[in-house]
Design a protein around this motif. Structure first.
Motif, PDB file in Angstrom:
ATOM      1  N   HIS A   1       0.867  -1.192   0.385  1.00 18.18           N
ATOM      2  CA  HIS A   1       0.187   0.087   0.553  1.00 18.18           C
ATOM      3  C   HIS A   1       0.419   1.227  -0.212  1.00 18.18           C
ATOM      4  CE1 HIS A   1      -3.466  -2.658   1.530  1.00 18.18           C
ATOM      5  NE2 HIS A   1      -4.150  -1.812   0.739  1.00 18.18           N
ATOM      6  N   ILE A   2       0.034   2.398  -0.320  1.00 16.27           N
ATOM      7  CA  ILE A   2       0.869   3.579  -0.528  1.00 16.27           C
ATOM      8  C   ILE A   2      -0.236   4.878   0.522  1.00 16.27           C
ATOM      9  CG2 ILE A   2       2.097   3.445  -2.568  1.00 16.27           C
ATOM     10  CD1 ILE A   2      -0.114   5.245  -3.445  1.00 16.27           C
ATOM     11  N   MET A   3       0.608   5.695   1.856  1.00 15.42           N
ATOM     12  CA  MET A   3      -0.042   6.200   2.590  1.00 15.42           C
ATOM     13  C   MET A   3       0.209   7.839   2.196  1.00 15.42           C
ATOM     14  SD  MET A   3       1.421   8.287   5.975  1.00 15.42           S
ATOM     15  CE  MET A   3       2.230   8.785   5.397  1.00 15.42           C
ATOM     16  N   VAL A   4      -1.529   8.568   1.780  1.00 12.52           N
ATOM     17  CA  VAL A   4      -1.315   9.573   1.274  1.00 12.52           C
ATOM     18  C   VAL A   4      -2.158  10.575   2.004  1.00 12.52           C
ATOM     19  CG1 VAL A   4      -3.036  10.674  -0.462  1.00 12.52           C
ATOM     20  CG2 VAL A   4      -1.200   8.597  -0.823  1.00 12.52           C
ATOM     21  N   VAL A   5      -1.468  12.134   1.806  1.00  9.43           N
ATOM     22  CA  VAL A   5      -1.982  12.705   3.151  1.00  9.43           C
ATOM     23  C   VAL A   5      -2.470  14.220   2.316  1.00  9.43           C
ATOM     24  CG1 VAL A   5      -1.604  14.516   4.933  1.00  9.43           C
ATOM     25  CG2 VAL A   5      -0.156  12.215   4.403  1.00  9.43           C
ATOM     26  N   ALA A   6      -3.009  14.282   2.158  1.00 10.46           N
ATOM     27  CA  ALA A   6      -3.566  15.338   1.341  1.00 10.46           C
ATOM     28  C   ALA A   6      -4.428  16.515   2.736  1.00 10.46           C
ATOM     29  CB  ALA A   6      -4.917  15.117   0.792  1.00 10.46           C
ATOM     30  N   ASP A   7      -4.546  18.048   1.724  1.00  8.23           N
ATOM     31  CA  ASP A   7      -5.509  18.836   2.509  1.00  8.23           C
ATOM     32  C   ASP A   7      -6.602  18.902   2.393  1.00  8.23           C
ATOM     33  OD1 ASP A   7      -6.186  20.096   0.439  1.00  8.23           O
ATOM     34  OD2 ASP A   7      -4.757  21.477   0.094  1.00  8.23           O
ATOM     35  N   GLU A   8      -7.811  19.644   3.147  1.00 12.37           N
ATOM     36  CA  GLU A   8      -9.264  19.624   3.226  1.00 12.37           C
ATOM     37  C   GLU A   8      -9.244  19.946   1.792  1.00 12.37           C
ATOM     38  OE1 GLU A   8      -7.771  24.648   3.860  1.00 12.37           O
ATOM     39  OE2 GLU A   8      -7.473  22.328   4.599  1.00 12.37           O
ATOM     40  N   HIS A   9      -8.753  20.374   0.975  1.00 12.87           N
ATOM     41  CA  HIS A   9      -9.506  20.551  -0.653  1.00 12.87           C
ATOM     42  C   HIS A   9      -9.508  19.429  -1.195  1.00 12.87           C
ATOM     43  CE1 HIS A   9     -10.263  24.875   0.590  1.00 12.87           C
ATOM     44  NE2 HIS A   9      -8.721  24.844   1.112  1.00 12.87           N
ATOM     45  N   GLY A  10      -8.764  18.766  -0.575  1.00 14.89           N
ATOM     46  CA  GLY A  10      -8.273  17.146  -1.819  1.00 14.89           C
ATOM     47  C   GLY A  10      -7.085  16.785  -2.333  1.00 14.89           C
ATOM     48  N   ARG A  11      -5.721  17.836  -2.528  1.00 11.76           N
ATOM     49  CA  ARG A  11      -4.766  18.188  -2.876  1.00 11.76           C
ATOM     50  C   ARG A  11      -3.591  17.368  -2.095  1.00 11.76           C
ATOM     51  NH1 ARG A  11      -3.641  20.375  -7.577  1.00 11.76           N
ATOM     52  NH2 ARG A  11      -4.989  21.593  -8.394  1.00 11.76           N
ATOM     53  N   VAL A  12      -3.252  16.587  -2.883  1.00 12.82           N
ATOM     54  CA  VAL A  12      -2.327  16.094  -2.011  1.00 12.82           C
ATOM     55  C   VAL A  12      -1.124  16.317  -1.589  1.00 12.82           C
ATOM     56  CG1 VAL A  12      -0.881  13.604  -2.412  1.00 12.82           C
ATOM     57  CG2 VAL A  12      -3.186  13.746  -3.403  1.00 12.82           C
ATOM     58  N   LEU A  13      -0.847  16.758  -0.781  1.00 11.52           N
ATOM     59  CA  LEU A  13       0.733  16.924  -0.010  1.00 11.52           C
ATOM     60  C   LEU A  13       1.570  15.941  -0.258  1.00 11.52           C
ATOM     61  CD1 LEU A  13      -0.627  19.118   2.547  1.00 11.52           C
ATOM     62  CD2 LEU A  13      -0.748  19.681   0.558  1.00 11.52           C
ATOM     63  N   TRP A  14       1.106  14.901   0.635  1.00  9.13           N
ATOM     64  CA  TRP A  14       3.027  14.170   0.704  1.00  9.13           C
ATOM     65  C   TRP A  14       2.168  12.392   0.105  1.00  9.13           C
ATOM     66  CZ3 TRP A  14       1.646  17.121   4.412  1.00  9.13           C
ATOM     67  CH2 TRP A  14       2.622  18.315   5.678  1.00  9.13           C
ATOM     68  N   ARG A  15       3.026  10.786  -0.299  1.00 10.62           N
ATOM     69  CA  ARG A  15       3.166  10.241  -0.638  1.00 10.62           C
ATOM     70  C   ARG A  15       3.900   9.813  -0.517  1.00 10.62           C
ATOM     71  NH1 ARG A  15       2.329   8.667  -6.647  1.00 10.62           N
ATOM     72  NH2 ARG A  15       4.296   9.229  -6.192  1.00 10.62           N
ATOM     73  N   GLU A  16       4.088   8.844   0.006  1.00 14.04           N
ATOM     74  CA  GLU A  16       4.889   7.776   1.125  1.00 14.04           C
ATOM     75  C   GLU A  16       4.673   6.005   0.733  1.00 14.04           C
ATOM     76  OE1 GLU A  16       6.966   9.272   4.324  1.00 14.04           O
ATOM     77  OE2 GLU A  16       6.302  10.774   4.205  1.00 14.04           O
ATOM     78  N   GLY A  17       5.606   4.968   0.789  1.00  6.87           N
ATOM     79  CA  GLY A  17       5.055   3.469   0.847  1.00  6.87           C
ATOM     80  C   GLY A  17       5.765   3.150  -0.223  1.00  6.87           C
ATOM     81  N   SER A  18       4.931   2.124  -0.640  1.00  2.00           N
ATOM     82  CA  SER A  18       5.677   0.492  -1.446  1.00  2.00           C
ATOM     83  C   SER A  18       5.985   1.442  -2.413  1.00  2.00           C
ATOM     84  CB  SER A  18       4.459  -0.785  -1.573  1.00  2.00           C
ATOM     85  OG  SER A  18       5.197  -1.136  -2.952  1.00  2.00           O
ATOM     86  N   THR A  19       7.488   1.642  -3.095  1.00  2.00           N
ATOM     87  CA  THR A  19       7.443   1.682  -4.676  1.00  2.00           C
ATOM     88  C   THR A  19       7.055   1.002  -5.363  1.00  2.00           C
ATOM     89  OG1 THR A  19      10.205   2.065  -2.545  1.00  2.00           O
ATOM     90  CG2 THR A  19       9.745   1.783  -5.544  1.00  2.00           C
ATOM     91  N   PRO A  20       6.649  -0.211  -5.181  1.00  2.00           N
ATOM     92  CA  PRO A  20       5.814  -0.415  -6.938  1.00  2.00           C
ATOM     93  C   PRO A  20       4.166   0.303  -6.988  1.00  2.00           C
ATOM     94  CG  PRO A  20       7.157  -2.447  -5.701  1.00  2.00           C
ATOM     95  CD  PRO A  20       6.918  -1.131  -4.809  1.00  2.00           C
ATOM     96  N   VAL A  21       3.667   0.014  -5.829  1.00  2.00           N
ATOM     97  CA  VAL A  21       2.570   1.060  -6.000  1.00  2.00           C
ATOM     98  C   VAL A  21       2.779   2.297  -6.167  1.00  2.00           C
ATOM     99  CG1 VAL A  21       0.482   1.146  -4.476  1.00  2.00           C
ATOM    100  CG2 VAL A  21       2.182  -0.874  -3.888  1.00  2.00           C
ATOM    101  N   LEU A  22       3.632   2.912  -5.480  1.00  2.00           N
ATOM    102  CA  LEU A  22       3.974   4.433  -5.863  1.00  2.00           C
ATOM    103  C   LEU A  22       3.769   4.315  -8.250  1.00  2.00           C
ATOM    104  CD1 LEU A  22       6.274   5.735  -3.324  1.00  2.00           C
ATOM    105  CD2 LEU A  22       3.648   6.398  -3.474  1.00  2.00           C
ATOM    106  N   ARG A  23       4.581   3.781  -8.192  1.00  2.00           N
ATOM    107  CA  ARG A  23       5.064   3.505  -9.501  1.00  2.00           C
ATOM    108  C   ARG A  23       3.315   3.307 -10.205  1.00  2.00           C
ATOM    109  NH1 ARG A  23      10.047   1.095  -8.800  1.00  2.00           N
ATOM    110  NH2 ARG A  23       8.799  -1.038  -9.077  1.00  2.00           N
ATOM    111  N   LYS A  24       2.602   2.781  -9.697  1.00  2.00           N
ATOM    112  CA  LYS A  24       1.286   2.224 -10.415  1.00  2.00           C
ATOM    113  C   LYS A  24       0.189   3.308  -9.657  1.00  2.00           C
ATOM    114  CE  LYS A  24       1.426  -2.905  -9.720  1.00  2.00           C
ATOM    115  NZ  LYS A  24       0.659  -3.830  -9.136  1.00  2.00           N
ATOM    116  N   ALA A  25       0.008   3.931  -8.727  1.00  2.00           N
ATOM    117  CA  ALA A  25       0.024   5.014  -8.456  1.00  2.00           C
ATOM    118  C   ALA A  25      -0.097   6.677  -9.591  1.00  2.00           C
ATOM    119  CB  ALA A  25       0.525   6.162  -6.787  1.00  2.00           C
ATOM    120  N   ASP A  26       1.753   6.459  -9.952  1.00  2.00           N
ATOM    121  CA  ASP A  26       1.210   7.415 -11.659  1.00  2.00           C
ATOM    122  C   ASP A  26       0.510   8.021 -12.267  1.00  2.00           C
ATOM    123  OD1 ASP A  26       4.501   8.793  -9.647  1.00  2.00           O
ATOM    124  OD2 ASP A  26       5.553   6.843 -10.216  1.00  2.00           O
ATOM    125  N   SER A  27       0.562   5.846 -12.124  1.00  2.00           N
ATOM    126  CA  SER A  27      -0.813   5.933 -14.096  1.00  2.00           C
ATOM    127  C   SER A  27      -1.813   7.211 -13.699  1.00  2.00           C
ATOM    128  CB  SER A  27      -0.543   5.124 -14.701  1.00  2.00           C
ATOM    129  OG  SER A  27      -1.709   4.281 -12.675  1.00  2.00           O
TER     130      SER A  27
END
Length: 435
Positions: free
Chosen positions: A96-122
């Motif tokens: 999995h990856i962890m995503v932290v977004a602000d109150e408007h839904g803008r992604v501020l931080w994203r960390e976790g499994s490297t393969p999943v991060l690459r999938k999230a990029d798509s």
């Protein structure tokens, strides 16, 4: 059928069922399986707002400068260690990856499994991306922002078809000082990583983050109290020291109150403040020193404007002889004040409990919320029964579409009011208003 539990046992079958449910909903056909209520409500919002279910739409990313600015100003930065400790170690193992977004839904931080991060990029699921529900459809970041509750979105519960190979679980993080949403923490991954327990896991970590914010707040008030003590000891009359958000650190010459409603842009000088009246405001390290002064008599009607016309930006504005001010409202406070406008003669705690919860016995909850409302409205709101005082003139600003009237509210009285207004709007439409 509990699709969440089925997905934990047979991911492929659950995904096929949800694909059929989504297709039926989009084509207006009946389905043998109904979507979960939180998903059904989100889909309804998507259909009304015109989100394209078959094409992935992305807005531009935040610039690096703007991303850094938001990261540096959000209170979420104080709880990143809590979120990382509670989520990342497990997220990496479970792909999995962890995503932290602000109150408007803008992604501020994203960390976790490297393969999943690459999938999230798509998917464009990256820092600076806008994952608001009305941009990318039902998802684990934008939907908790609107629903104000933890939400797990699995497979074709995502409104946009290209996200159907993904599972995400998000929980809102609120500021314990005033209950306002400050962001969302989300755990996401490929379809096969879905687990029914993820929702409780993410929600518990979000609550730990809120506890950390509460602890920081108490520490800051202790520092302000220490700084204010010698100042208050030298003063006569009514005075109190509050932090920048109005929370009381110390008081002298007057009853203690937990919080004072402050205008957004408070500056030093003589000001009229709700409940306190005419005051002299002076800067204090970490907050404000507020001294009460004798207030000349004033008469006349006070005008109250309850603005419910802007999505998730509800407010009450007060203007009258002593001055004027505006206060933003939480969803619950907007709901209660609107119900009071429908009953000028007033409502008891039991009446409001029945209208809000469908249970007249929940008076303790109602009284607690009304007490918080009276902190900023003061004598403008009577009690026993709860009602706007006689010397006020109340105006309500409503959205054009009756369905947008406090759409978050599940109160029985609000549901009836939305239906009544929708029927009234249809009745007023002439023959030429329809295709």
């Amino acid at each position: 059928m509990d699709v969440t539990r089925l997905a934990g046992r047979d991911t492929a079958r659950a995904a096929r069922l949800l694909s059929d449910v989504r297709a039926a909903r989009l084509t207006g056909q009946r389905s043998r399986l109904a979507p979960r209520p939180v998903i059904d409500q989100s889909w309804d919002r998507m259909l009304r707002s015109g989100v394209d279910p078959d094409h992935d739409f992305r807005t531009g990313l935040l610039t690096r400068e703007e991303l850094d600015r938001r990261r540096g100003t959000t209170r979420l930065r104080h709880v990143l260690p809590v979120l990382r400790q509670g989520l990342l170690s497990v997220a990496d193992v479970t792909e999995h990856i962890m995503v932290v977004a602000d109150e408007h839904g803008r992604v501020l931080w994203r960390e976790g499994s490297t393969p999943v991060l690459r999938k999230a990029d798509s998917f464009g699921f990256e820092p600076g991306a806008d994952w608001a529900e009305d941009i990318v459809g039902t998802n684990g970041v934008g939907t908790p922002v609107v629903a104000r509750r933890p939400v797990q979105v699995f497979a074709s519960e995502h409104f946009v078809r290209s996200h159907a190979t993904w599972t995400c679980t998000g929980a809102p993080i609120t500021d314990p000082r005033d209950g306002r949403l400050i962001g969302v923490v989300d755990v996401s991954g490929p379809l096969e990583t879905m687990h029914p327990a993820t929702l409780a896991w993410v929600d518990s970590v979000a609550k730990l983050a809120e506890a950390r914010l509460r602890e920081r707040h108490h520490q800051s008030l202790e520092r302000l109290r220490a700084a204010a003590a010698p100042v208050l000891a030298r003063l006569g009359g009514r005075a109190l020291a509050v932090d920048r958000d109005g929370w009381t650190a110390a008081v002298t010459g007057m009853p203690y109150t937990n919080r004072v409603a402050l205008p957004k842009s408070l500056s030093p000088g003589t000001r009229w403040l709700p409940v306190l009246g005419l005051c002299v405001v002076e800067p204090l390290a970490g907050g404000w020193l507020i001294r009460g002064v004798a207030e000349p008599g004033a008469s006349g009607t006070t005008r109250i404007v309850l603005d419910l016309g802007r999505a998730r930006r509800w407010s009450v504005a007060v203007s009258g002889p002593p001055g004027s001010w505006t206060h933003e409202l939480s969803p619950r406070h907007a709901e209660l004040l609107y119900l009071l406008t429908l009953h000028p003669a007033g409502r008891s705690a039991a009446d409001l409990a029945d209208e809000v919860f469908g249970d007249p016995g929940r008076t303790v909850t109602v009284r607690a919320e009304m007490s918080r409302i009276r902190r900023f409205l003061g004598e403008l709101l009577d009690h026993r029964p709860y009602r706007f005082s006689d010397d006020t003139e109340v105006t309500v600003l409503l959205p054009d579409d009756p369905r947008d009237l406090l759409p978050h509210s599940t109160a029985p009285a609000m549901a009836r009011e939305r239906c009544a207004r929708a029927e009234g709007a249809e009745g007023r439409a002439g023959p030429g208003d329809a295709e």
